[in-house]
Design an enzyme around this catalytic site. Structure first.
Site, PDB file in Angstrom:
ATOM      1  N   SER A 130      10.885   7.319  23.166  1.00 28.06           N
ATOM      2  CA  SER A 130      10.211   7.971  24.161  1.00 28.06           C
ATOM      3  C   SER A 130      10.596   9.199  25.144  1.00 28.06           C
ATOM      4  CB  SER A 130       9.969   7.013  25.242  1.00 28.06           C
ATOM      5  OG  SER A 130       9.126   5.991  24.516  1.00 28.06           O
TER       6      SER A 130
HETATM    7  N1  SAH Z   1      11.369   1.622  23.735  1.00 28.19           N
HETATM    8  C1  SAH Z   1      11.510   2.618  22.752  1.00 28.19           C
HETATM    9  C2  SAH Z   1      10.254   3.378  22.222  1.00 28.19           C
HETATM   10  C3  SAH Z   1      10.023   3.233  20.642  1.00 28.19           C
HETATM   11  S1  SAH Z   1       8.596   3.795  19.783  1.00 28.19           S
HETATM   12  C4  SAH Z   1      12.797   3.672  22.851  1.00 28.19           C
HETATM   13  O1  SAH Z   1      13.188   3.653  24.234  1.00 28.19           O
HETATM   14  O2  SAH Z   1      13.211   4.309  22.145  1.00 28.19           O
HETATM   15  C5  SAH Z   1       7.833   2.330  19.988  1.00 28.19           C
HETATM   16  C6  SAH Z   1       8.712   0.920  19.168  1.00 28.19           C
HETATM   17  O3  SAH Z   1       7.402  -0.145  19.007  1.00 28.19           O
HETATM   18  C7  SAH Z   1       8.635   1.263  17.504  1.00 28.19           C
HETATM   19  O4  SAH Z   1       9.864   1.108  17.179  1.00 28.19           O
HETATM   20  C8  SAH Z   1       7.693   0.248  16.737  1.00 28.19           C
HETATM   21  O5  SAH Z   1       8.599  -0.109  15.781  1.00 28.19           O
HETATM   22  C9  SAH Z   1       7.809  -0.772  17.897  1.00 28.19           C
HETATM   23  N2  SAH Z   1       6.557  -1.582  17.621  1.00 28.19           N
HETATM   24  C10 SAH Z   1       5.397  -1.369  17.281  1.00 28.19           C
HETATM   25  N3  SAH Z   1       4.527  -2.399  17.342  1.00 28.19           N
HETATM   26  C11 SAH Z   1       5.161  -3.448  17.656  1.00 28.19           C
HETATM   27  C12 SAH Z   1       5.165  -4.807  17.712  1.00 28.19           C
HETATM   28  N4  SAH Z   1       3.957  -5.529  17.356  1.00 28.19           N
HETATM   29  N5  SAH Z   1       6.144  -5.787  17.953  1.00 28.19           N
HETATM   30  C13 SAH Z   1       7.442  -5.219  18.589  1.00 28.19           C
HETATM   31  N6  SAH Z   1       7.531  -3.794  18.476  1.00 28.19           N
HETATM   32  C14 SAH Z   1       6.641  -3.114  17.840  1.00 28.19           C
END
Ligand code: SAH
Length: 219
Positions: A67
Site C-alpha cells: 500500500s
Molecule cells: N497490508 C499489505 C497490503 C497488501 S495488498 C501491505 O502492507 O503490503 C492486499 C492483500 O490482501 C494481498 O496480498 C491479497 O492477496 C490479500 N487478500 C485479498 N483478499 C484476501 C482475503 N480474503 N483474505 C486474506 N487476504 C486477502
C-alpha cells in the site's frame, strides 16, 4: 532480492516521506515515528531501491501491492492504535502495514489468502524484531475465531461488503477500518461495534485497493 542495507540516503528519504505525510494531514506522532523507523525498501525488490520512499503503492509478488505510505498512515490513524491491543489484519501482502502496527507495540494477527505470499513471509526480514506479528494462511472473510475477540480489525484490500464474521470477532467498542468497494473507488469506513452487537459507521476519503477475494489461493 529485497533491499537489505539501510544507508544514510535511505534514512534521509524516509524523513522526507514522513514530512510529506505530516503535510498531508497525518498527526499521530507514533505513526510517523514508526514509518521513520521502518526501512520500506526492505519490503520491496531492490529494483525499487531509489523510489521506495515515494508516496506510492508498488507491485509485490503474486500480482499484489504494498500500500501507499499515505494509505497505511491514514488507515492506522483511523484505527487509533494503542500498545498491546490485539489487532487482526486482513491482507498481509508485503508485511509493511503489519510492521507499522507491530512497531507501535500492537499484537498483530495477519491473514493472507495467497499461499506463495504466506510462504515468502515466513522468512520475513524483521521476524526477530517483531515477534508480536503472527502469520496465518487463510480467508480473511472467516477471520480467526480461535484468537477472537480483537480490539481492532484492519482490512487492507477492497471489501465488497462488511464481513459479518469480522464484526462478530470484534470486542464491544472495538473498531474496524475497511475500504468498502463502491465500484470505481473504495471509501474508507470506520466501524464501531456497539453493545447490542450492531455497529455504527463513519465514512472518510476514497482510496484504491486490490480486491478482497473469497477463499484461499494455493495448497
Ligand atoms: N497490508 C499489505 C497490503 C497488501 S495488498 C501491505 O502492507 O503490503 C492486499 C492483500 O490482501 C494481498 O496480498 C491479497 O492477496 C490479500 N487478500 C485479498 N483478499 C484476501 C482475503 N480474503 N483474505 C486474506 N487476504 C486477502
Amino acid at each position: 532480492m529485497k533491499g537489505s542495507v539501510d544507508t544514510y540516503q535511505h534514512k534521509g528519504l524516509r524523513k522526507q516521506l514522513v514530512n510529506k505525510l505530516r503535510d498531508k494531514g497525518i498527526t499521530d506522532e507514533n505513526i510517523l515515528t514508526a514509518i521513520n523507523n521502518i526501512p520500506r525498501h526492505f519490503f520491496l525488490d531492490s529494483a525499487f531501491d531509489k523510489i521506495a520512499y515515494e508516496d506510492r503503492a508498488f507491485p509485490i509478488e503474486e500480482g499484489q501491492t504494498i500500500s501507499q505510505p499515505y494509505t497505511v498512515a491514514y488507515q492506522t490513524e483511523l484505527l487509533e492504535v494503542k500498545p498491546y491491543e490485539k489487532i487482526l489484519e486482513i491482507g498481509t501482502g508485503s508485511v509493511y502495514q503489519a510492521s507499522v502496527l507491530a512497531e507501535m507495540k500492537a499484537k498483530v494477527y495477519t491473514i493472507e489468502r495467497q499461499k506463495k505470499l504466506f510462504e515468502i513471509n515466513r522468512n520475513f526480514v524483521f521476524k526477530g524484531r517483531y515477534p508480536n506479528i503472527k502469520f496465518f494462511y487463510g480467508d480473511g472473510f472467516e477471520g480467526l475465531p480461535t484468537y477472537a475477540p480483537f480490539d481492532k480489525v484492519i482490512i487492507t484490500a477492497a471489501a465488497p461488503y462488511i464481513p459479518p464474521k469480522l464484526i462478530e470477532q470484534l470486542k464491544i467498542g472495538g473498531k474496524m477500518v475497511v475500504p468498502l468497494d463502491l465500484g470505481p473507488v473504495q471509501q474508507m469506513l470506520r466501524i464501531t461495534k456497539l453493545a447490542d452487537g450492531t455497529y455504527a459507521e463513519e465514512r472518510f476519503d476514497n482510496f484504491s485497493f486490490v480486491p478482497m477475494l473469497e477463499g484461499k489461493n494455493g495448497h
